[in-house]
Design a protein around this motif. Structure first.
Motif, PDB file in Angstrom:
ATOM      1  N   PRO A 174     -48.171 -28.449  48.308  1.00 18.27           N
ATOM      2  CA  PRO A 174     -46.859 -28.322  47.577  1.00 18.27           C
ATOM      3  C   PRO A 174     -46.330 -27.179  48.213  1.00 18.27           C
ATOM      4  O   PRO A 174     -44.919 -26.875  47.867  1.00 18.27           O
ATOM      5  CB  PRO A 174     -47.512 -27.705  46.046  1.00 18.27           C
ATOM      6  N   LEU A 175     -46.888 -26.269  48.959  1.00 17.30           N
ATOM      7  CA  LEU A 175     -46.165 -25.170  49.732  1.00 17.30           C
ATOM      8  C   LEU A 175     -45.343 -25.754  50.752  1.00 17.30           C
ATOM      9  O   LEU A 175     -44.331 -24.979  51.188  1.00 17.30           O
ATOM     10  CB  LEU A 175     -47.312 -24.074  50.285  1.00 17.30           C
ATOM     11  N   GLY A 176     -45.452 -26.814  51.117  1.00 20.05           N
ATOM     12  CA  GLY A 176     -44.837 -27.371  52.587  1.00 20.05           C
ATOM     13  C   GLY A 176     -43.399 -27.735  52.427  1.00 20.05           C
ATOM     14  O   GLY A 176     -42.633 -27.570  53.252  1.00 20.05           O
ATOM     15  N   ASP A 177     -43.183 -28.495  51.217  1.00 22.67           N
ATOM     16  CA  ASP A 177     -41.708 -28.926  51.243  1.00 22.67           C
ATOM     17  C   ASP A 177     -41.272 -28.967  49.766  1.00 22.67           C
ATOM     18  O   ASP A 177     -42.236 -29.369  48.780  1.00 22.67           O
ATOM     19  CB  ASP A 177     -41.824 -30.535  51.535  1.00 22.67           C
ATOM     20  N   PRO A 179     -39.994 -31.029  47.685  1.00 24.28           N
ATOM     21  CA  PRO A 179     -40.294 -32.124  46.639  1.00 24.28           C
ATOM     22  C   PRO A 179     -41.655 -32.183  46.066  1.00 24.28           C
ATOM     23  O   PRO A 179     -42.172 -32.240  45.063  1.00 24.28           O
ATOM     24  CB  PRO A 179     -39.976 -33.489  47.609  1.00 24.28           C
ATOM     25  N   LEU A 180     -42.698 -31.447  47.014  1.00 21.04           N
ATOM     26  CA  LEU A 180     -43.903 -31.711  46.587  1.00 21.04           C
ATOM     27  C   LEU A 180     -44.353 -30.578  45.690  1.00 21.04           C
ATOM     28  O   LEU A 180     -45.284 -30.507  44.605  1.00 21.04           O
ATOM     29  CB  LEU A 180     -45.000 -31.585  47.687  1.00 21.04           C
ATOM     30  N   PHE A 181     -43.580 -29.441  45.851  1.00 22.33           N
ATOM     31  CA  PHE A 181     -43.826 -28.305  44.721  1.00 22.33           C
ATOM     32  C   PHE A 181     -43.236 -28.619  43.340  1.00 22.33           C
ATOM     33  O   PHE A 181     -43.648 -28.426  42.433  1.00 22.33           O
ATOM     34  CB  PHE A 181     -43.011 -26.905  45.265  1.00 22.33           C
ATOM     35  N   LEU A 182     -41.985 -29.452  43.426  1.00 27.20           N
ATOM     36  CA  LEU A 182     -41.650 -30.048  41.951  1.00 27.20           C
ATOM     37  C   LEU A 182     -42.593 -30.904  41.440  1.00 27.20           C
ATOM     38  O   LEU A 182     -42.926 -30.910  40.364  1.00 27.20           O
ATOM     39  CB  LEU A 182     -40.115 -30.908  42.512  1.00 27.20           C
ATOM     40  N   GLY A 183     -43.526 -31.857  42.184  1.00 28.10           N
ATOM     41  CA  GLY A 183     -44.485 -32.540  41.941  1.00 28.10           C
ATOM     42  C   GLY A 183     -45.468 -31.686  41.249  1.00 28.10           C
ATOM     43  O   GLY A 183     -46.257 -31.884  40.053  1.00 28.10           O
ATOM     44  N   PHE A 184     -46.007 -30.548  41.799  1.00 26.70           N
ATOM     45  CA  PHE A 184     -46.897 -29.662  41.603  1.00 26.70           C
ATOM     46  C   PHE A 184     -46.690 -29.096  39.987  1.00 26.70           C
ATOM     47  O   PHE A 184     -47.019 -28.902  39.147  1.00 26.70           O
ATOM     48  CB  PHE A 184     -47.042 -28.471  42.365  1.00 26.70           C
ATOM     49  N   LEU A 185     -45.005 -28.770  40.082  1.00 24.28           N
ATOM     50  CA  LEU A 185     -44.576 -28.184  38.671  1.00 24.28           C
ATOM     51  C   LEU A 185     -44.655 -29.483  37.281  1.00 24.28           C
ATOM     52  O   LEU A 185     -44.896 -28.985  36.224  1.00 24.28           O
ATOM     53  CB  LEU A 185     -43.251 -27.939  38.775  1.00 24.28           C
ATOM     54  N   GLN A 186     -44.759 -30.607  38.027  1.00 23.80           N
ATOM     55  CA  GLN A 186     -44.698 -31.660  36.974  1.00 23.80           C
ATOM     56  C   GLN A 186     -46.146 -32.019  36.632  1.00 23.80           C
ATOM     57  O   GLN A 186     -46.471 -32.882  35.654  1.00 23.80           O
ATOM     58  CB  GLN A 186     -43.990 -32.932  37.463  1.00 23.80           C
ATOM     59  N   GLY A 187     -47.107 -31.325  37.394  1.00 23.86           N
ATOM     60  CA  GLY A 187     -48.570 -31.489  37.013  1.00 23.86           C
ATOM     61  C   GLY A 187     -49.490 -32.214  37.919  1.00 23.86           C
ATOM     62  O   GLY A 187     -50.632 -32.474  37.898  1.00 23.86           O
TER      63      GLY A 187
END
Length: 459
Positions: A174-177, A179-187
């Motif tokens: 999730p640190l990379g890009d 979009p993936l951090f938004l996914g991390f925030l979504q669970g």
């Protein structure tokens, strides 16, 4: 200030019902994304001075009608959830990575042979998943340019740098890009992408590095490719601002902490439940950012030509994106009852199951010309929006969305924020970069065939 104004009504806020919305409610979101894509090309001076006002204008184009038709509490509640639950954590992480990476200055001169250039791109690709594509790009682009300042052909080095370091390399955490951090925030679990799209990432990055080595070798061995005099004097390779590597480790640790530490404590803030672990993470990230600014030598930041301009632009634009995407997500969550039922049917088979190849290309094509973070969020919700289901039963679909959003952001200069930053730095150093459509010629010749092959192999 807007949240404070809505505060009295937020305790009674109702969720926006996507089934009651028509497609016209998506106009502010589409308008903002088209503004981001086109205005820098069609009216660069206007955009440079007024992009914040454009973002605010499109935000109000949604919020005011929403307050009129559905009530101030619904508009304010949607804004509170978007800002407190997603925007603030997102911008705090991006800012911390930007500041910390901007404090690491690599000095000295290398000689850009094909082997060295391939090695530098490989290092940047690996770093991108741990310090973000923006951070890795800002750290590596200047040493790469200095290493090749005695070469006649350099633009292909920067193009592949954008393919790898500014995009594909950020796909594993999730640190990379964004979009993936938004996914991390979504669970989505922190290590989910590393476990589930590592083969796709390894395939794409390995093939790109091999293609680059072959192309760079062709140019390198041409007559008069290497200039007789190197503009950069030979000096030892040194790194200034090394304390920021500790700050980078702290950022990784804090994001991991928020994923594993679940104390079960939450606070109500403007009607939004804020979990303790997320609040601690964001506050400590701000502390790390402040420490980096205070303790990093000024010469390190000046050597990187550090400025707040890029992160200010990201902050203003994403504030508008997170607001205007509210009705789009609501309509997608409404499924067949919503205005975007056609989109749901296009990526869903006759048996009701998602078509992974369609998710890969749909998220990828939009990420090529619009920002890949909101694109990821749109298709995440199109696939149901439930992180637990997407990580297990629909893991292949989430992998397709993740790969499409991250990988295909490299298809154009406007697909991902670091692309334009890298291009600007290269041009400032005298590298003649391809035009907007010239760059797309590179991506169509190199990336699109690889994505077609990946569709058959993985999706």
């Amino acid at each position: 200030m807007a949240l404070a104004a809505f505060a009295p009504a937020l305790s009674h806020a109702a969720e926006l019902d996507g089934a009651r919305l028509t497609a016209w409610w998506s106009v502010p979101f589409a308008g903002l994304l088209l503004s981001i894509a086109l205005l820098p090309l069609l009216a660069p001076s206007f955009w440079h001075h007024h992009f914040g006002k454009v973002s605010l204008g499109w935000s109000l184009a949604f919020l005011i009608p929403c307050a009129v038709f559905f009530g101030a509490s619904t508009a304010g509640g949607g804004m509170a959830h978007a800002f407190i639950g997603e925007y603030f954590p997102f911008i705090v992480l991006v800012t911390s990575l930007f500041v910390v990476a901007g404090g690491i200055c690599v000095r000295g001169n290398l000689h850009g042979t094909p082997a060295l250039n391939t090695g530098l791109l490989a290092i940047g690709t690996v770093l991108a998943s741990f310090m973000g594509t923006t951070g890795a790009s800002m750290l590596m682009i200047r040493p790469v340019l200095r290493a090749n300042d005695n070469r006649k052909h350099v633009s292909h080095v920067v193009v592949f740098f954008i393919f790898l370091v500014a995009n594909a390399g950020g796909s594993l955490t999730p640190l990379g890009d964004p979009p993936l951090f938004l996914g991390f925030l979504q669970g989505v679990d922190f290590f989910w992408t590393m476990k589930n799209i590592f083969p796709e990432t390894l395939f794409l990055c390995t093939v790109l590095l091999l293609l680059f080595y072959g192309l760079d070798s062709y140019y390198y061995h041409r007559r008069e490719e290497v200039l007789p005099a190197d503009p950069t004097p030979d000096t030892p390779l040194t790194i200034e601002g090394r304390l920021n590597f500790l700050f980078l480790a702290a950022i990784v640790g804090l994001v991991l902490l928020s994923g594993f530490w679940k104390p079960g404590v939450s606070f109500d803030l403007f009607g939004v439940q804020v979990e303790l672990q997320n609040l601690v993470r964001d506050l400590l990230l701000l502390v790390v950012t402040a420490l980096s600014m205070v303790l990093t030598p000024k010469t390190a930041r000046s050597g990187n030509e550090f400025s707040w301009g890029p992160i200010a632009e990201v902050a203003k634009l994403f504030a508008g994106i997170f607001i205007t995407i509210i009705p789009v997500i609501a309509m997608l969550r409404a499924g067949e009852s919503g205005a975007f039922a056609a989109v749901i049917r296009a990526v869903t088979g006759g048996n009701g199951q998602p078509i992974d190849a369609m998710y890969f290309w749909a998220s990828g094509i939009l990420s090529s010309f619009l920002d890949n973070a909101p694109t990821y969020l749109v298709f995440f919700n199109t696939a149901g929006g439930d992180a637990k289901t997407l990580m297990t039963t629909l893991a292949s679909t989430l992998a397709a969305i993740s790969c499409g959003s991250v990988f295909m952001g490299a298809n154009s200069y406007i697909g991902n924020a670091p692309n334009m930053m890298v291009k600007a730095i290269a041009e400032d150093r005298g590298v003649k970069m391809p035009s907007f459509f010239g760059y797309m010629g590179w991506s169509c010749a190199v990336l699109i065939p690889l994505f077609i092959i990946m569709t058959f192999i993985f999706f």
